[in-house]
Design a protein around this motif. Structure first.
Motif, PDB file in Angstrom:
ATOM      1  N   LYS A  92     -90.099 -99.404 -15.754  1.00  0.00           N
ATOM      2  CA  LYS A  92     -90.809-100.125 -17.111  1.00  0.00           C
ATOM      3  C   LYS A  92     -92.268-100.182 -17.020  1.00  0.00           C
ATOM      4  O   LYS A  92     -93.012-100.167 -17.813  1.00  0.00           O
ATOM      5  CB  LYS A  92     -90.086-101.418 -17.264  1.00  0.00           C
ATOM      6  N   ASP A  93     -92.370-100.597 -15.605  1.00  0.00           N
ATOM      7  CA  ASP A  93     -93.984-100.840 -15.507  1.00  0.00           C
ATOM      8  C   ASP A  93     -94.656 -99.455 -15.691  1.00  0.00           C
ATOM      9  O   ASP A  93     -95.744 -99.272 -16.224  1.00  0.00           O
ATOM     10  CB  ASP A  93     -94.269-101.215 -14.236  1.00  0.00           C
ATOM     11  N   LEU A  94     -94.022 -98.340 -15.179  1.00  0.00           N
ATOM     12  CA  LEU A  94     -94.728 -97.014 -15.298  1.00  0.00           C
ATOM     13  C   LEU A  94     -94.846 -96.530 -16.524  1.00  0.00           C
ATOM     14  O   LEU A  94     -95.623 -95.649 -17.108  1.00  0.00           O
ATOM     15  CB  LEU A  94     -93.978 -96.010 -14.429  1.00  0.00           C
ATOM     16  N   LEU A  95     -93.799 -97.029 -17.500  1.00  0.00           N
ATOM     17  CA  LEU A  95     -93.720 -96.591 -19.029  1.00  0.00           C
ATOM     18  C   LEU A  95     -95.354 -96.685 -19.596  1.00  0.00           C
ATOM     19  O   LEU A  95     -95.750 -96.064 -20.491  1.00  0.00           O
ATOM     20  CB  LEU A  95     -92.825 -97.102 -19.686  1.00  0.00           C
ATOM     21  N   GLU A  96     -95.579 -98.061 -19.438  1.00  0.00           N
ATOM     22  CA  GLU A  96     -97.050 -98.341 -19.943  1.00  0.00           C
ATOM     23  C   GLU A  96     -98.158 -97.519 -19.366  1.00  0.00           C
ATOM     24  O   GLU A  96     -99.118 -96.945 -20.257  1.00  0.00           O
ATOM     25  CB  GLU A  96     -97.414 -99.856 -19.406  1.00  0.00           C
ATOM     26  N   VAL A  97     -98.125 -97.040 -18.243  1.00  0.00           N
ATOM     27  CA  VAL A  97     -98.928 -95.835 -17.950  1.00  0.00           C
ATOM     28  C   VAL A  97     -98.799 -94.642 -18.591  1.00  0.00           C
ATOM     29  O   VAL A  97     -99.807 -94.057 -18.951  1.00  0.00           O
ATOM     30  CB  VAL A  97     -98.757 -95.597 -16.277  1.00  0.00           C
ATOM     31  N   ALA A  98     -97.587 -94.325 -18.700  1.00  0.00           N
ATOM     32  CA  ALA A  98     -97.451 -92.872 -19.516  1.00  0.00           C
ATOM     33  C   ALA A  98     -97.852 -93.052 -20.973  1.00  0.00           C
ATOM     34  O   ALA A  98     -98.323 -92.127 -21.746  1.00  0.00           O
ATOM     35  CB  ALA A  98     -95.866 -92.658 -19.482  1.00  0.00           C
ATOM     36  N   ASP A  99     -97.608 -94.360 -21.444  1.00  0.00           N
ATOM     37  CA  ASP A  99     -98.066 -94.781 -23.037  1.00  0.00           C
ATOM     38  C   ASP A  99     -99.669 -94.442 -22.847  1.00  0.00           C
ATOM     39  O   ASP A  99    -100.201 -93.901 -23.933  1.00  0.00           O
ATOM     40  CB  ASP A  99     -97.792 -95.992 -23.401  1.00  0.00           C
ATOM     41  N   ILE A 100    -100.413 -95.036 -21.991  1.00  0.00           N
ATOM     42  CA  ILE A 100    -101.775 -94.961 -21.936  1.00  0.00           C
ATOM     43  C   ILE A 100    -102.314 -93.426 -22.117  1.00  0.00           C
ATOM     44  O   ILE A 100    -103.362 -93.077 -22.713  1.00  0.00           O
ATOM     45  CB  ILE A 100    -102.382 -95.823 -20.884  1.00  0.00           C
ATOM     46  N   LEU A 101    -101.506 -92.556 -21.157  1.00  0.00           N
ATOM     47  CA  LEU A 101    -101.952 -91.232 -20.901  1.00  0.00           C
ATOM     48  C   LEU A 101    -101.775 -90.362 -22.220  1.00  0.00           C
ATOM     49  O   LEU A 101    -102.646 -89.591 -22.634  1.00  0.00           O
ATOM     50  CB  LEU A 101    -101.147 -90.610 -19.840  1.00  0.00           C
ATOM     51  N   GLU A 102    -100.610 -90.768 -22.888  1.00  0.00           N
ATOM     52  CA  GLU A 102    -100.192 -90.204 -24.109  1.00  0.00           C
ATOM     53  C   GLU A 102    -101.313 -90.592 -25.029  1.00  0.00           C
ATOM     54  O   GLU A 102    -101.854 -89.583 -25.808  1.00  0.00           O
ATOM     55  CB  GLU A 102     -99.119 -90.377 -24.683  1.00  0.00           C
ATOM     56  N   LYS A 103    -101.903 -91.626 -25.161  1.00  0.00           N
ATOM     57  CA  LYS A 103    -102.806 -92.111 -26.222  1.00  0.00           C
ATOM     58  C   LYS A 103    -104.104 -91.636 -25.764  1.00  0.00           C
ATOM     59  O   LYS A 103    -104.972 -91.142 -26.679  1.00  0.00           O
ATOM     60  CB  LYS A 103    -102.877 -93.718 -26.123  1.00  0.00           C
ATOM     61  N   ALA A 104    -104.195 -91.477 -24.560  1.00  0.00           N
ATOM     62  CA  ALA A 104    -105.642 -90.939 -24.229  1.00  0.00           C
ATOM     63  C   ALA A 104    -105.929 -89.552 -24.554  1.00  0.00           C
ATOM     64  O   ALA A 104    -106.800 -88.910 -25.004  1.00  0.00           O
ATOM     65  CB  ALA A 104    -105.909 -90.958 -22.588  1.00  0.00           C
ATOM     66  N   THR A 105    -104.676 -88.651 -24.479  1.00  0.00           N
ATOM     67  CA  THR A 105    -104.943 -87.113 -24.782  1.00  0.00           C
ATOM     68  C   THR A 105    -104.845 -87.149 -26.254  1.00  0.00           C
ATOM     69  O   THR A 105    -105.479 -86.074 -26.715  1.00  0.00           O
ATOM     70  CB  THR A 105    -103.417 -86.496 -24.096  1.00  0.00           C
ATOM     71  N   GLU A 106    -104.066 -88.041 -26.933  1.00  0.00           N
ATOM     72  CA  GLU A 106    -104.185 -87.684 -28.460  1.00  0.00           C
ATOM     73  C   GLU A 106    -105.265 -88.117 -29.243  1.00  0.00           C
ATOM     74  O   GLU A 106    -105.836 -87.933 -30.033  1.00  0.00           O
ATOM     75  CB  GLU A 106    -102.939 -88.901 -29.017  1.00  0.00           C
ATOM     76  N   SER A 107    -106.258 -89.086 -28.303  1.00  0.00           N
ATOM     77  CA  SER A 107    -107.366 -89.493 -28.827  1.00  0.00           C
ATOM     78  C   SER A 107    -108.628 -88.397 -28.798  1.00  0.00           C
ATOM     79  O   SER A 107    -109.636 -88.648 -29.558  1.00  0.00           O
ATOM     80  CB  SER A 107    -107.747 -90.877 -28.320  1.00  0.00           C
TER      81      SER A 107
END
Length: 200
Positions: A92-107
């Motif tokens: 669950k904690d790592l999911l937040e990291v995955a979300d941030i990576l996804e947002k970073a690549t999309e931005s």
């Protein structure tokens, strides 16, 4: 010849004694006949009691075996679940990291990713590689993405943020995924946040 009264008395005593002896013998024989039957009765009763006790002990033994087997199976299931889902909070904690990576690549604007901007291009490629790698690690440990665009809404896997009518889309299907969901070994770890099509 006259028999003396004394002799008569002795003969009578002997006769009566003989009769008494015969009676005693027959009585003792009768008692012997009675005794085995009462002993048999006692043995039969004792046997019935012992059989009942044996039945009770056997039932208790079988129940104890069944209980022990149930405990063993429950323990084994708990151990297996602990192996599978023990990493749940960590994931669950790592999911937040995955979300941030996804947002970073999309931005990152796609038109800016070119050879003229080598630093941005390298950074973007590094982010994409990291995102791909983290998804490989997730998959290796049984953590899978839920991106259910176009699928039927399932309350066990999805959380509806809103319902809206949309032309050309079937009511009850998912039109938009606001946040990707995840499943750990088939169990929903985080539901996908979605927008659901409703009747116009």
């Amino acid at each position: 010849l006259r028999t003396s009264p004394r002799l008569l008395c002795v003969a009578t005593q002997q006769r009566s004694t003989g009769q008494n002896l015969e009676e005693d013998q027959s009585q003792s024989q009768n008692e012997q006949k009675v005794e085995p039957s009462s002993a048999e009765k006692m043995l039969t009763e004792e046997k019935a009691k012992l059989e009942e006790q044996l039945k009770e002990v056997t039932d208790k033994y079988k129940r104890a075996l069944a209980d022990a087997e149930n405990v063993r199976q429950r323990s084994q299931k708990l151990v297996e679940e602990a192996k599978l889902y023990g990493i749940q909070s960590f994931c669950k904690d790592l999911l937040e990291v995955a979300d941030i990576l996804e947002k970073a690549t999309e931005s990152v604007p796609k038109e800016e990713i070119k050879d003229e901007n080598p630093h941005l291009k390298s950074l973007y490629e590094g982010l994409v590689m990291t995102e791909v790698q983290i998804q490989k690690v997730f998959k290796k440990h049984g953590l899978l993405r839920l991106n259910p665009v176009g699928a039927k809404f399932d309350p066990y896997e999805h959380e509806a943020l809103f319902h809206a009518p949309m032309e050309g889309k079937e009511p009850g299907t998912i039109a938009l995924v606001s946040k990707i969901g995840y499943k750990l070994h088939g169990r929903t770890l985080r539901p996908a946040l979605v927008g659901v099509v409703k009747d116009a």
